[in-house]
Design a protein around this motif. Structure first.
Motif, PDB file in Angstrom:
ATOM      1  N   ILE A  82       0.874  -1.184   0.000  1.00  0.00           N
ATOM      2  CA  ILE A  82       0.000   0.000   0.000  1.00  0.00           C
ATOM      3  C   ILE A  82       0.910   1.233   0.000  1.00  0.00           C
ATOM      4  N   PHE A  83       0.678   2.147  -0.954  1.00  0.00           N
ATOM      5  CA  PHE A  83       1.592   3.294  -1.048  1.00  0.00           C
ATOM      6  C   PHE A  83       0.874   4.580  -1.454  1.00  0.00           C
ATOM      7  N   ILE A  84       1.590   5.698  -1.315  1.00  0.00           N
ATOM      8  CA  ILE A  84       1.007   7.016  -1.619  1.00  0.00           C
ATOM      9  C   ILE A  84       1.647   7.577  -2.900  1.00  0.00           C
ATOM     10  N   GLN A  85       0.778   7.871  -3.860  1.00  0.00           N
ATOM     11  CA  GLN A  85       1.202   8.260  -5.220  1.00  0.00           C
ATOM     12  C   GLN A  85       2.194   9.422  -5.255  1.00  0.00           C
ATOM     13  N   SER A  86       1.875  10.528  -4.569  1.00  0.00           N
ATOM     14  CA  SER A  86       2.673  11.758  -4.732  1.00  0.00           C
ATOM     15  C   SER A  86       4.109  11.595  -4.241  1.00  0.00           C
ATOM     16  N   GLN A  87       4.338  10.574  -3.392  1.00  0.00           N
ATOM     17  CA  GLN A  87       5.671  10.423  -2.818  1.00  0.00           C
ATOM     18  C   GLN A  87       6.620   9.682  -3.756  1.00  0.00           C
ATOM     19  N   ILE A  88       6.081   9.285  -4.917  1.00  0.00           N
ATOM     20  CA  ILE A  88       6.914   8.560  -5.873  1.00  0.00           C
ATOM     21  C   ILE A  88       7.098   9.448  -7.098  1.00  0.00           C
ATOM     22  N   VAL A  89       8.143  10.223  -7.064  1.00  0.00           N
ATOM     23  CA  VAL A  89       8.366  11.249  -8.092  1.00  0.00           C
ATOM     24  C   VAL A  89       8.534  10.598  -9.474  1.00  0.00           C
ATOM     25  N   GLU A  90       8.964   9.344  -9.488  1.00  0.00           N
ATOM     26  CA  GLU A  90       9.136   8.630 -10.765  1.00  0.00           C
ATOM     27  C   GLU A  90       7.829   8.588 -11.551  1.00  0.00           C
ATOM     28  N   LEU A  91       6.703   8.546 -10.857  1.00  0.00           N
ATOM     29  CA  LEU A  91       5.410   8.484 -11.546  1.00  0.00           C
ATOM     30  C   LEU A  91       5.153   9.783 -12.309  1.00  0.00           C
ATOM     31  N   THR A  92       5.567  10.883 -11.725  1.00  0.00           N
ATOM     32  CA  THR A  92       5.390  12.189 -12.378  1.00  0.00           C
ATOM     33  C   THR A  92       6.269  12.268 -13.622  1.00  0.00           C
ATOM     34  N   GLU A  93       7.469  11.737 -13.508  1.00  0.00           N
ATOM     35  CA  GLU A  93       8.385  11.790 -14.648  1.00  0.00           C
ATOM     36  C   GLU A  93       7.847  10.935 -15.803  1.00  0.00           C
ATOM     37  N   LEU A  94       7.346   9.760 -15.465  1.00  0.00           N
ATOM     38  CA  LEU A  94       6.753   8.913 -16.509  1.00  0.00           C
ATOM     39  C   LEU A  94       5.589   9.636 -17.185  1.00  0.00           C
ATOM     40  N   THR A  95       4.760  10.260 -16.364  1.00  0.00           N
ATOM     41  CA  THR A  95       3.605  10.995 -16.912  1.00  0.00           C
ATOM     42  C   THR A  95       4.085  12.019 -17.936  1.00  0.00           C
ATOM     43  N   LEU A 101       2.529  11.221 -26.026  1.00  0.00           N
ATOM     44  CA  LEU A 101       1.967  10.119 -26.815  1.00  0.00           C
ATOM     45  C   LEU A 101       0.447  10.206 -26.959  1.00  0.00           C
ATOM     46  N   VAL A 102      -0.135  11.277 -26.418  1.00  0.00           N
ATOM     47  CA  VAL A 102      -1.600  11.397 -26.437  1.00  0.00           C
ATOM     48  C   VAL A 102      -1.988  12.767 -26.996  1.00  0.00           C
ATOM     49  N   THR A 103      -3.023  12.784 -27.830  1.00  0.00           N
ATOM     50  CA  THR A 103      -3.450  14.086 -28.371  1.00  0.00           C
ATOM     51  C   THR A 103      -4.553  14.678 -27.487  1.00  0.00           C
ATOM     52  N   LEU A 104      -4.707  15.976 -27.599  1.00  0.00           N
ATOM     53  CA  LEU A 104      -5.754  16.671 -26.854  1.00  0.00           C
ATOM     54  C   LEU A 104      -7.125  16.133 -27.266  1.00  0.00           C
ATOM     55  N   ALA A 105      -7.284  15.904 -28.566  1.00  0.00           N
ATOM     56  CA  ALA A 105      -8.571  15.412 -29.072  1.00  0.00           C
ATOM     57  C   ALA A 105      -8.912  14.065 -28.439  1.00  0.00           C
ATOM     58  N   SER A 136      -1.709  10.205 -16.275  1.00  0.00           N
ATOM     59  CA  SER A 136      -0.968   9.899 -15.046  1.00  0.00           C
ATOM     60  C   SER A 136      -1.373   8.515 -14.537  1.00  0.00           C
ATOM     61  N   GLN A 137      -2.610   8.141 -14.792  1.00  0.00           N
ATOM     62  CA  GLN A 137      -3.038   6.786 -14.405  1.00  0.00           C
ATOM     63  C   GLN A 137      -2.273   5.724 -15.209  1.00  0.00           C
ATOM     64  N   ALA A 138      -2.000   6.042 -16.461  1.00  0.00           N
ATOM     65  CA  ALA A 138      -1.207   5.112 -17.294  1.00  0.00           C
ATOM     66  C   ALA A 138       0.200   4.967 -16.705  1.00  0.00           C
ATOM     67  N   ALA A 139       0.732   6.082 -16.192  1.00  0.00           N
ATOM     68  CA  ALA A 139       2.057   6.020 -15.572  1.00  0.00           C
ATOM     69  C   ALA A 139       2.014   5.125 -14.332  1.00  0.00           C
ATOM     70  N   ASP A 140       0.956   5.272 -13.526  1.00  0.00           N
ATOM     71  CA  ASP A 140       0.841   4.454 -12.305  1.00  0.00           C
ATOM     72  C   ASP A 140       0.799   2.961 -12.648  1.00  0.00           C
ATOM     73  N   LEU A 334      11.262   3.288 -14.607  1.00  0.00           N
ATOM     74  CA  LEU A 334      11.618   4.582 -15.195  1.00  0.00           C
ATOM     75  C   LEU A 334      12.991   4.494 -15.866  1.00  0.00           C
ATOM     76  N   CYS A 335      13.889   3.772 -15.246  1.00  0.00           N
ATOM     77  CA  CYS A 335      15.224   3.609 -15.802  1.00  0.00           C
ATOM     78  C   CYS A 335      15.134   2.903 -17.173  1.00  0.00           C
ATOM     79  N   GLU A 336      14.317   1.844 -17.234  1.00  0.00           N
ATOM     80  CA  GLU A 336      14.139   1.133 -18.508  1.00  0.00           C
ATOM     81  C   GLU A 336      13.514   2.051 -19.558  1.00  0.00           C
ATOM     82  N   VAL A 337      12.542   2.847 -19.119  1.00  0.00           N
ATOM     83  CA  VAL A 337      11.859   3.776 -20.037  1.00  0.00           C
ATOM     84  C   VAL A 337      12.864   4.787 -20.590  1.00  0.00           C
TER      85      VAL A 337
END
Ligand code: ATP
Ligand code: MG
Length: 357
Positions: A82-95, A101-105, A136-140, A334-337
């Protein structure tokens, strides 16, 4: 391949019956099945801020509430991280990398986000962060290489968006990410449990919830006030089952053994439904039956919550340990990415050697 689960909830309030039937119950079953090697359960505080950025205190207050709800339904921190999203800065970087890779449309087409925008009355002032939360959910999900995401129906568009990002990433850069699948509840009515007001979805933001931590009296009171059939005015009137929230909840919670225990005039839910439709069965009796069933289901959850509430420090440690463990996994992905995206300049001296030849 190792089977991995990632799922989570926004700390915008305590968790409710919709979460329970839509996702929590399944998570606990999957956890106890022993079929999953890695189970990650995320408190999505950064996502909660996308529409609560002006109320950080609300998000902060609900971290512990959601953690207590997790533990009280039977998530076991020895098995599930069980963990808290904001404390994992790697998730923000992935986002940040996935944003390309995603368009506004495409974002504007997401039906769940569309209806949430309407519900929140954003009109033309949609925060960019809110519109982008599916990214950001895709990053998670991908940070943990999850293949299974147990969620309610409203999350299907998010999983689809994640799958698209994964395909695009793997195609452009390298086969690093895993395409996840949503795991919906087996029972149709549990995919999107309506609120006690009869609105399409029980949701913290709509304030139409029965919370897992509500007392037996609160549950009874809420059920007695529940939306039923507006045409069923007198007991003798024929009643309607469709769109009648009390019956939807019975479809979600009622088991054959409940009749002998709480209402031995009937043997099955079908018998009750028939009588109600024929006329002669009042809402109050059906509601009392439902309240007994829901309270039976919630009793062990309440009891476990009380135990954990006595030792909040241990809950804090569970969150801290879980977050540390999750961070290691996300950092590896993130390192692999970044390797796949050729962003590993200082891992070797290729920038120099390539330039020299
Ligand atoms: P908010 O109003 O802040 O969005 P919420 O009540 O929608 O809160 P979330 O934290 O967004 O709850 O959802 C967490 C998980 O619970 C998701 O998997 C979602 O599909 C599921 N879920 C939420 N509400 C319901 C519901 N009424 N029926 C079935 N599943 C639900
Ligand atoms: Mg939601």
């Amino acid at each position: 391949m190792e089977k991995t689960i990632l799922t989570g909830d926004r700390p915008t309030g305590r968790l409710h019956l919709g979460h329970y039937v839509g996702s929590l119950k399944r998570r606990v079953e999957l956890q106890n099945s022993g079929n999953y090697k890695n189970i990650y359960i995320m408190i999505a505080d950064a996502q909660a801020l996308t529409d609560n950025f002006d109320n950080p205190e609300k998000v902060r207050q609900n971290i512990m509430e959601v953690a207590l709800d997790y533990l009280s339904v039977g998530l076991d921190p020895k098995i599930s991280t069980i963990f808290i999203q904001s404390q994992i800065v790697e998730l923000t970087e992935l986002t940040f990398y996935y944003l390309n890779l995603v368009t506004l449309a495409r974002l504007q087409l997401n039906p769940t986000v569309k209806s949430e925008i309407q519900m929140r009355d954003f009109k033309s002032s949609i925060p960019v962060g809110f519109l982008c939360y599916p990214i950001s959910q895709a990053a998670d999900i991908t940070a943990f290489k999850a293949d299974t995401v147990p969620v309610g129906e409203d999350q299907l568009p998010m999983i689809e968006q994640t799958r698209e990002i994964v395909r695009k990433f793997n195609h452009i850069y390298d086969e690093v990410l895993i395409e996840p699948k949503a795991l919906l509840p087996d029972n149709q009515v549990c995919m999107r449990l309506p609120g006690i007001d009869g609105k399409a979805k029980m949701s913290k933001s709509l304030g139409n919830c029965i919370y897992l931590s509500d007392s037996a009296e609160e549950v009874q009171k809420k059920i007695m006030s529940m939306y039923t059939d507006p045409l069923h005015l007198k007991v003798t009137d024929p009643g309607h089952i469709e769109g009648n929230t009390v019956f939807t909840y019975l479809d979600a919670f009622c088991k054959p053994e409940h009749f002998e225990k709480y209402w031995n005039e009937y043997k099955s839910l079908d018998e009750v439904k028939e009588h109600y439709q024929r006329g002669g069965l009042g809402d109050v009796k059906v509601k009392r039956f439902l309240a007994s069933i829901v309270n039976e289901e919630l009793e062990p959850i309440r009891a476990r919550r009380k135990e954990y509430e006595k030792d909040i420090e241990s809950v804090y440690d569970i969150l801290k340990d879980g977050t540390e463990r999750a961070k290691e996994v996300a950092a590896k992905t993130l390192c692999e990415v970044k390797n796949a995206m050729k962003l590993n300049y200082f891992d070797n001296k290729e920038l120099i050697t390539e330039r020299m030849v």
